[in-house]
Design a protein around this motif. Structure first.
Motif, PDB file in Angstrom:
ATOM      1  N   THR A   1       0.827  -1.208   0.000  1.00  0.00           N
ATOM      2  CA  THR A   1       0.000   0.000   0.000  1.00  0.00           C
ATOM      3  C   THR A   1       0.860   1.257   0.000  1.00  0.00           C
ATOM      4  O   THR A   1       0.529   2.251  -0.657  1.00  0.00           O
ATOM      5  CB  THR A   1      -0.938   0.002   1.222  1.00  0.00           C
ATOM      6  OG1 THR A   1      -1.678  -1.221   1.261  1.00  0.00           O
ATOM      7  CG2 THR A   1      -1.926   1.153   1.142  1.00  0.00           C
ATOM      8  N   ARG A   2       1.969   1.234   0.735  1.00  0.00           N
ATOM      9  CA  ARG A   2       2.868   2.392   0.745  1.00  0.00           C
ATOM     10  C   ARG A   2       3.492   2.620  -0.627  1.00  0.00           C
ATOM     11  O   ARG A   2       3.609   3.766  -1.078  1.00  0.00           O
ATOM     12  CB  ARG A   2       3.962   2.195   1.800  1.00  0.00           C
ATOM     13  CG  ARG A   2       3.500   2.474   3.220  1.00  0.00           C
ATOM     14  CD  ARG A   2       4.578   2.118   4.232  1.00  0.00           C
ATOM     15  NE  ARG A   2       4.209   2.558   5.575  1.00  0.00           N
ATOM     16  CZ  ARG A   2       4.864   2.195   6.680  1.00  0.00           C
ATOM     17  NH1 ARG A   2       5.928   1.389   6.589  1.00  0.00           N
ATOM     18  NH2 ARG A   2       4.479   2.637   7.865  1.00  0.00           N
ATOM     19  N   GLN A   3       3.895   1.535  -1.282  1.00  0.00           N
ATOM     20  CA  GLN A   3       4.456   1.679  -2.617  1.00  0.00           C
ATOM     21  C   GLN A   3       3.401   2.175  -3.600  1.00  0.00           C
ATOM     22  O   GLN A   3       3.702   2.980  -4.492  1.00  0.00           O
ATOM     23  CB  GLN A   3       5.042   0.348  -3.083  1.00  0.00           C
ATOM     24  CG  GLN A   3       6.264  -0.088  -2.268  1.00  0.00           C
ATOM     25  CD  GLN A   3       6.945  -1.295  -2.873  1.00  0.00           C
ATOM     26  OE1 GLN A   3       7.183  -1.339  -4.075  1.00  0.00           O
ATOM     27  NE2 GLN A   3       7.277  -2.274  -2.041  1.00  0.00           N
ATOM     28  N   ALA A   4       2.177   1.685  -3.433  1.00  0.00           N
ATOM     29  CA  ALA A   4       1.090   2.166  -4.285  1.00  0.00           C
ATOM     30  C   ALA A   4       0.822   3.646  -4.032  1.00  0.00           C
ATOM     31  O   ALA A   4       0.558   4.416  -4.973  1.00  0.00           O
ATOM     32  CB  ALA A   4      -0.169   1.343  -4.023  1.00  0.00           C
ATOM     33  N   ARG A   5       0.902   4.058  -2.772  1.00  0.00           N
ATOM     34  CA  ARG A   5       0.721   5.480  -2.446  1.00  0.00           C
ATOM     35  C   ARG A   5       1.801   6.327  -3.108  1.00  0.00           C
ATOM     36  O   ARG A   5       1.512   7.412  -3.634  1.00  0.00           O
ATOM     37  CB  ARG A   5       0.754   5.668  -0.940  1.00  0.00           C
ATOM     38  CG  ARG A   5       0.614   7.121  -0.488  1.00  0.00           C
ATOM     39  CD  ARG A   5       0.976   7.295   0.967  1.00  0.00           C
ATOM     40  NE  ARG A   5       2.359   6.890   1.211  1.00  0.00           N
ATOM     41  CZ  ARG A   5       2.913   6.816   2.419  1.00  0.00           C
ATOM     42  NH1 ARG A   5       2.203   7.082   3.491  1.00  0.00           N
ATOM     43  NH2 ARG A   5       4.167   6.432   2.560  1.00  0.00           N
ATOM     44  N   GLU A   6       3.048   5.853  -3.093  1.00  0.00           N
ATOM     45  CA  GLU A   6       4.129   6.590  -3.740  1.00  0.00           C
ATOM     46  C   GLU A   6       3.887   6.697  -5.240  1.00  0.00           C
ATOM     47  O   GLU A   6       4.177   7.739  -5.853  1.00  0.00           O
ATOM     48  CB  GLU A   6       5.473   5.890  -3.464  1.00  0.00           C
ATOM     49  CG  GLU A   6       5.900   5.944  -2.012  1.00  0.00           C
ATOM     50  CD  GLU A   6       6.032   7.361  -1.497  1.00  0.00           C
ATOM     51  OE1 GLU A   6       6.567   8.222  -2.243  1.00  0.00           O
ATOM     52  OE2 GLU A   6       5.585   7.621  -0.366  1.00  0.00           O
ATOM     53  N   ALA A   7       3.351   5.630  -5.830  1.00  0.00           N
ATOM     54  CA  ALA A   7       3.050   5.667  -7.260  1.00  0.00           C
ATOM     55  C   ALA A   7       1.966   6.694  -7.567  1.00  0.00           C
ATOM     56  O   ALA A   7       2.057   7.448  -8.551  1.00  0.00           O
ATOM     57  CB  ALA A   7       2.617   4.277  -7.729  1.00  0.00           C
ATOM     58  N   VAL A   8       0.936   6.714  -6.723  1.00  0.00           N
ATOM     59  CA  VAL A   8      -0.137   7.696  -6.917  1.00  0.00           C
ATOM     60  C   VAL A   8       0.392   9.113  -6.705  1.00  0.00           C
ATOM     61  O   VAL A   8       0.022  10.052  -7.420  1.00  0.00           O
ATOM     62  CB  VAL A   8      -1.316   7.400  -5.966  1.00  0.00           C
ATOM     63  CG1 VAL A   8      -2.374   8.514  -6.056  1.00  0.00           C
ATOM     64  CG2 VAL A   8      -1.947   6.061  -6.293  1.00  0.00           C
ATOM     65  N   ALA A   9       1.277   9.282  -5.722  1.00  0.00           N
ATOM     66  CA  ALA A   9       1.859  10.607  -5.462  1.00  0.00           C
ATOM     67  C   ALA A   9       2.632  11.108  -6.677  1.00  0.00           C
ATOM     68  O   ALA A   9       2.578  12.303  -7.028  1.00  0.00           O
ATOM     69  CB  ALA A   9       2.763  10.549  -4.235  1.00  0.00           C
ATOM     70  N   LYS A  10       3.349  10.206  -7.345  1.00  0.00           N
ATOM     71  CA  LYS A  10       4.068  10.601  -8.556  1.00  0.00           C
ATOM     72  C   LYS A  10       3.103  10.989  -9.667  1.00  0.00           C
ATOM     73  O   LYS A  10       3.351  11.933 -10.434  1.00  0.00           O
ATOM     74  CB  LYS A  10       4.972   9.462  -9.018  1.00  0.00           C
ATOM     75  CG  LYS A  10       6.168   9.209  -8.102  1.00  0.00           C
ATOM     76  CD  LYS A  10       7.014   8.058  -8.604  1.00  0.00           C
ATOM     77  CE  LYS A  10       8.204   7.817  -7.658  1.00  0.00           C
ATOM     78  NZ  LYS A  10       9.038   6.671  -8.120  1.00  0.00           N
ATOM     79  N   GLN A  11       1.989  10.253  -9.748  1.00  0.00           N
ATOM     80  CA  GLN A  11       0.974  10.586 -10.736  1.00  0.00           C
ATOM     81  C   GLN A  11       0.355  11.954 -10.452  1.00  0.00           C
ATOM     82  O   GLN A  11       0.008  12.700 -11.377  1.00  0.00           O
ATOM     83  CB  GLN A  11      -0.114   9.504 -10.754  1.00  0.00           C
ATOM     84  CG  GLN A  11       0.333   8.178 -11.326  1.00  0.00           C
ATOM     85  CD  GLN A  11       0.720   8.293 -12.785  1.00  0.00           C
ATOM     86  OE1 GLN A  11       0.026   8.919 -13.592  1.00  0.00           O
ATOM     87  NE2 GLN A  11       1.849   7.695 -13.139  1.00  0.00           N
ATOM     88  N   VAL A  12       0.224  12.296  -9.168  1.00  0.00           N
ATOM     89  CA  VAL A  12      -0.297  13.617  -8.801  1.00  0.00           C
ATOM     90  C   VAL A  12       0.683  14.704  -9.268  1.00  0.00           C
ATOM     91  O   VAL A  12       0.274  15.762  -9.782  1.00  0.00           O
ATOM     92  CB  VAL A  12      -0.533  13.707  -7.281  1.00  0.00           C
ATOM     93  CG1 VAL A  12      -0.858  15.146  -6.872  1.00  0.00           C
ATOM     94  CG2 VAL A  12      -1.674  12.790  -6.876  1.00  0.00           C
ATOM     95  N   GLU A  13       1.990  14.461  -9.096  1.00  0.00           N
ATOM     96  CA  GLU A  13       2.993  15.429  -9.554  1.00  0.00           C
ATOM     97  C   GLU A  13       2.918  15.605 -11.067  1.00  0.00           C
ATOM     98  O   GLU A  13       2.980  16.731 -11.589  1.00  0.00           O
ATOM     99  CB  GLU A  13       4.391  14.962  -9.143  1.00  0.00           C
ATOM    100  CG  GLU A  13       4.631  14.979  -7.630  1.00  0.00           C
ATOM    101  CD  GLU A  13       6.006  14.457  -7.274  1.00  0.00           C
ATOM    102  OE1 GLU A  13       6.784  14.148  -8.217  1.00  0.00           O
ATOM    103  OE2 GLU A  13       6.319  14.352  -6.079  1.00  0.00           O
TER     104      GLU A  13
END
Length: 217
Positions: free
Chosen positions: A147-159
């Protein structure tokens, strides 16, 4: 846009490092938990003592030897100095007691067998609880890592989405969806972290040690 984000998260490849040599594997966890469980230990010792006492009762069928000794020194008018020594020995053996001792031993043996069965069932139940709590911790640790890795992926998509919004490739609504997705991932990370904390406490309780003293799994 949202579908692209979650498809990206879905097909992420995750790698997990091998456990350290000093980590607590399942076998070590079971051995340590059983060692720390004094209730199981005392129950086993009590039944072992009862079993030894029962076997000693079979001695009632064996002959017993009784030895006696007496001595006296007397002075009489016809014998100035008289000494007597007496040694006696006898053998006693129970021949027939109407089956009272045999019946008592039989009942006691059944009771010991039932206690032994109960102890084994309690042991199995306890081991299963160790396995269950151990597995729960591992599953939540992996779930939290994913879930943390998925959150980091989503955070990059937000950027990326922020840049795309600035150049007009996506709308404000699309960008808002990305932010909501990131917020949802943050909530999931928080919830799993709380579950993992509780799982560690449950596991430590079964192991009969303090949570901070748990070695890494």
């Amino acid at each position: 846009m949202i579908r692209r984000v979650f498809l990206f998260c879905l097909f992420l490849t995750f790698s997990f490092s091998a456990a350290a040599s000093d980590s607590l594997n399942l076998q070590k966890a079971i051995e340590l938990a059983v060692k720390n469980n004094k209730e199981l230990e005392y129950a086993h010792k009590e039944n072992s003592i009862a079993s030894k006492n029962m076997r000693m009762r079979y001695r009632g069928y064996l002959p017993s030897l009784k030895v006696g000794y007496s001595a006296s020194d007397t002075v009489t008018y016809y014998a100035d100095d008289t000494h007597t020594r007496q040694i006696s020995a006898g053998i006693k053996q129970m021949i027939y007691d109407k089956g009272v001792l045999r019946a008592a031993i039989k009942v006691e043996k059944k009771h010991i067998e039932l206690e032994e069965l109960r102890n084994r069932m309690n042991m199995n139940s306890f081991v299963f609880s160790v396995i269950d709590t151990y597995k729960n911790v591992l599953e939540l640790e992996k779930e939290l890592d994913i879930t943390r890795q998925a959150r980091e992926a989503v955070a990059k998509q937000v950027e990326i989405g922020h840049t795309e919004l600035e150049i007009g490739e996506i709308t404000q609504f699309d960008y808002l969806e990305l932010e909501l997705a990131l917020s949802d991932m943050e909530i999931q990370v928080s919830q799993i972290s709380q579950k993992l904390t509780q799982a560690y406490m449950d596991f430590a309780s079964v192991m009969n040690i303090q949570p901070e003293e748990l070695p890494p799994l």
